[in-house]
Motif scaffolding. Sequence first.
Motif, PDB file in Angstrom:
ATOM      1  N   ARG A 116      11.100  -5.668  -5.266  1.00 24.83           N
ATOM      2  CA  ARG A 116      11.877  -5.827  -4.030  1.00 24.83           C
ATOM      3  C   ARG A 116      13.329  -5.422  -4.275  1.00 24.83           C
ATOM      4  NH1 ARG A 116       8.885  -8.752  -0.443  1.00 24.83           N
ATOM      5  NH2 ARG A 116       7.156  -9.910  -1.315  1.00 24.83           N
ATOM      6  N   ASN A 117      13.988  -5.058  -3.177  1.00 23.44           N
ATOM      7  CA  ASN A 117      15.420  -4.760  -3.267  1.00 23.44           C
ATOM      8  C   ASN A 117      16.210  -6.053  -3.095  1.00 23.44           C
ATOM      9  OD1 ASN A 117      15.561  -5.287  -0.499  1.00 23.44           O
ATOM     10  ND2 ASN A 117      15.665  -3.130   0.074  1.00 23.44           N
ATOM     11  N   GLU A 118      17.528  -5.954  -3.091  1.00 21.26           N
ATOM     12  CA  GLU A 118      18.383  -7.142  -2.991  1.00 21.26           C
ATOM     13  C   GLU A 118      18.225  -7.884  -1.662  1.00 21.26           C
ATOM     14  OE1 GLU A 118      20.393  -3.400  -1.911  1.00 21.26           O
ATOM     15  OE2 GLU A 118      19.570  -4.083  -3.808  1.00 21.26           O
ATOM     16  N   VAL A 172       0.846  -1.190   0.000  1.00 22.73           N
ATOM     17  CA  VAL A 172       0.000   0.000   0.000  1.00 22.73           C
ATOM     18  C   VAL A 172       0.879   1.237   0.000  1.00 22.73           C
ATOM     19  CG1 VAL A 172      -1.716   1.283   1.343  1.00 22.73           C
ATOM     20  CG2 VAL A 172      -1.905  -1.200   1.118  1.00 22.73           C
ATOM     21  N   VAL A 173       0.541   2.176  -0.878  1.00 21.76           N
ATOM     22  CA  VAL A 173       1.296   3.425  -1.008  1.00 21.76           C
ATOM     23  C   VAL A 173       0.318   4.581  -1.154  1.00 21.76           C
ATOM     24  CG1 VAL A 173       3.328   2.340  -2.062  1.00 21.76           C
ATOM     25  CG2 VAL A 173       1.472   3.146  -3.522  1.00 21.76           C
ATOM     26  N   GLY A 174       0.826   5.778  -0.992  1.00 23.48           N
ATOM     27  CA  GLY A 174       0.033   6.975  -1.221  1.00 23.48           C
ATOM     28  C   GLY A 174       0.297   7.532  -2.603  1.00 23.48           C
ATOM     29  N   LEU A 175      -0.759   7.990  -3.259  1.00 17.57           N
ATOM     30  CA  LEU A 175      -0.636   8.656  -4.556  1.00 17.57           C
ATOM     31  C   LEU A 175      -1.117  10.093  -4.408  1.00 17.57           C
ATOM     32  CD1 LEU A 175      -2.115   6.036  -7.072  1.00 17.57           C
ATOM     33  CD2 LEU A 175       0.273   6.384  -6.427  1.00 17.57           C
ATOM     34  N   GLU A 229       9.054   2.069  -5.904  1.00 16.33           N
ATOM     35  CA  GLU A 229       8.854   1.300  -7.134  1.00 16.33           C
ATOM     36  C   GLU A 229       7.420   0.785  -7.234  1.00 16.33           C
ATOM     37  OE1 GLU A 229      11.878  -1.633  -7.940  1.00 16.33           O
ATOM     38  OE2 GLU A 229      13.451  -0.280  -7.237  1.00 16.33           O
ATOM     39  N   VAL A 230       6.813   0.457  -6.086  1.00 17.62           N
ATOM     40  CA  VAL A 230       5.402   0.055  -6.079  1.00 17.62           C
ATOM     41  C   VAL A 230       4.560   1.227  -6.566  1.00 17.62           C
ATOM     42  CG1 VAL A 230       3.423  -0.586  -4.647  1.00 17.62           C
ATOM     43  CG2 VAL A 230       5.652  -1.672  -4.255  1.00 17.62           C
TER      44      VAL A 230
END
Length: 130
Positions: free
Chosen positions: A104-106, A52-55, A114-115
């Motif tokens: 995902r990162n390493e 979940v992210v904010g736009l 990125e999401v």
Amino acid sequence: LRTGDLASRSDDGVVRVYGRVDDVINRGGEKVVPLEVEEELCSHPSVVEAAVVGLADEEYGMIVAAAVVMRDPIALADLDRFVEGSLADYKRPARLVIVDHLPRNENGKVVAGEVRDLVVRMLVAQQGKQ
């Protein structure tokens, strides 16, 4: 001690970490912790994982958006109805997209930036098809 983490401690001393202060979504003055929304989305049997992210939004400043990885096909409207009873209206994702996997990162951690970019690209592509 200021770590930048959001946490609470219950009366019996159990500490629960919800995420980072930087991750909180401010939707029209209401604060939304992404982890809470992710947990609700993931409680649906068809959802494997969610981010979940904010736009950015002209009316509210930010809106809640989610990218979900599905185990079984389900209509996004059905998923929205599923969380309707457990999340306040301002916490429910205004935008939902289905993805094959979360970026995902390493170290295996989901990368929120990125999401966000992925969600925006998918929403723009969907608008182009209409």
